[in-house]
Motif scaffolding. Structure first.
Motif: not given
Length: 324
Positions: A175-178, A221-226, A229-239, A241-248
């Motif tokens: 999705k990121a083209g990398i 750098l990122n987390t993958w839930g909806e 995460l409470a432990k890492f409030p500064d880390a953005p979700t994939l959503k 960041l513009g990716y329609d991805v959720v993985q738990n």
């Protein structure tokens, strides 16, 4: 003459004779320790949380539930072990999501749906991508920019080929083209050592990395839930960041095919009660994991649905292998 009434009576007695031993087995179960095979090494989040769950279940069942770690093969070794185990309830296994992909990526002589008795789903992983704190990648944008400028040179590790961290990272990369260079490990402990020692530039993992992040050694750098995460409030979700991805990646416990419904119910009821104990909830909380209960019937349906969904993902990534 063998009348209809006599025939019906004989059939009823035969049914009772068959049912009686099964009922006796279920009533006596468990009469000895139960082995719970898990798919990852000792010391990681799976091992720690499952050991607590097993300890709680031991008290309910009145027999020890002993953890047997079988890491490797993308988390599928416990499920494979069930294929050669007596269906008596004394050997059960963790069923990670990778089991539902196995038929598409390698040749197996068993069916992940038909050849496992699904007992109960217990939780799911929280995932993310981390880098050392001294990494030049301060944000996900930095990570992507480097990868685009250096195709195939950015190394990341996961807990195994075709595991959820590996496949999800490859989806993100598409999705990121990398283009990234993947290095598989057997579990979170080995993976953490590799990224902390500089052997890897990044790691995709469940939140087994939490202690190193809290100690200031790794950055998320990122987390993958909806949600974040409470432990890492500064880390953005994939959503975000513009990716329609959720993985738990939910996982639970299975038994060998042919395990009696009475034994499956006893195991289900004990582990459901064990899930509700504060000690287990606290163990999950260490890694931002949450209880995710599915009954035996719900878990069986989840397995069917997931096998169908994973086929699409494997084919999209071009990772399906010929199985002829």
């Amino acid at each position: 003459m063998f009348t209809r009434s006599r025939l019906l009576r004989a059939m009823a007695l035969a049914a009772l004779a068959t049912a009686a031993p099964l009922a006796a087995i279920a009533q006596a179960f468990p009469a000895k320790p139960i082995k719970l095979i898990i798919a990852f090494p000792a010391g990681g989040p799976t091992d720690i949380t499952m050991r607590q769950l097993a300890e709680n279940a031991s008290k309910i069942l009145g027999q020890p539930v002993i953890i047997d770690n079988k890491p490797g093969a993308g988390g599928t070794l416990p499920a494979q072990a069930l294929q050669t185990t007596a269906p008596d309830g004394y050997t059960i296994a963790q069923i990670p999501l990778g089991v539902f992909r196995l038929g598409y990526t390698t040749k197996i002589n068993w069916d992940p749906i038909k050849d496992i008795s699904y007992v109960i789903n217990v939780t799911g992983y929280a995932f993310g991508i981390v880098v050392p704190t001294d990494s030049p990648f301060k944000t996900w944008a930095d990570f992507v920019a480097y990868a685009k400028a250096n195709p195939g040179k950015l190394t990341y590790g996961s807990t195994g080929t075709l595991t959820s961290p590996h496949l999800t990272t490859e989806i993100i990369a598409q999705k990121a083209g990398i283009e990234l260079q993947h290095v598989p490990y057997k579990g979170s402990a080995d993976l953490s050592l590799a990224v902390l020692s500089g052997q890897l530039m990044a790691a995709a993992d469940s939140t087994g990395f939490a202690p190193q992040v809290e100690a200031g050694k790794l950055r998320v750098l990122n987390t993958w839930g909806e949600k974040r995460l409470a432990k890492f409030p500064d880390a953005p979700t994939l959503k975000e960041l513009g990716y329609d991805v959720v993985q738990n990646s939910p996982f639970g416990i299975g038994a060998p095919k042919g395990t009696s419904p009475e034994v499956v119910k006893k195991l289900h009821d004990a582990f459901k009660q064990a899930m509700e104990e504060p000690s287990y909830l606290a163990a999950l909380g260490r890694y931002d994991m949450l209880p995710d209960y599915k009954s035996s019937a719900q878990y069986t349906q989840f397995a069917k649905d997931t096998v169908a969904r994973e086929k699409v993902i494997i084919e999209k990534l071009g990772l399906a292998k010929p199985v002829n």
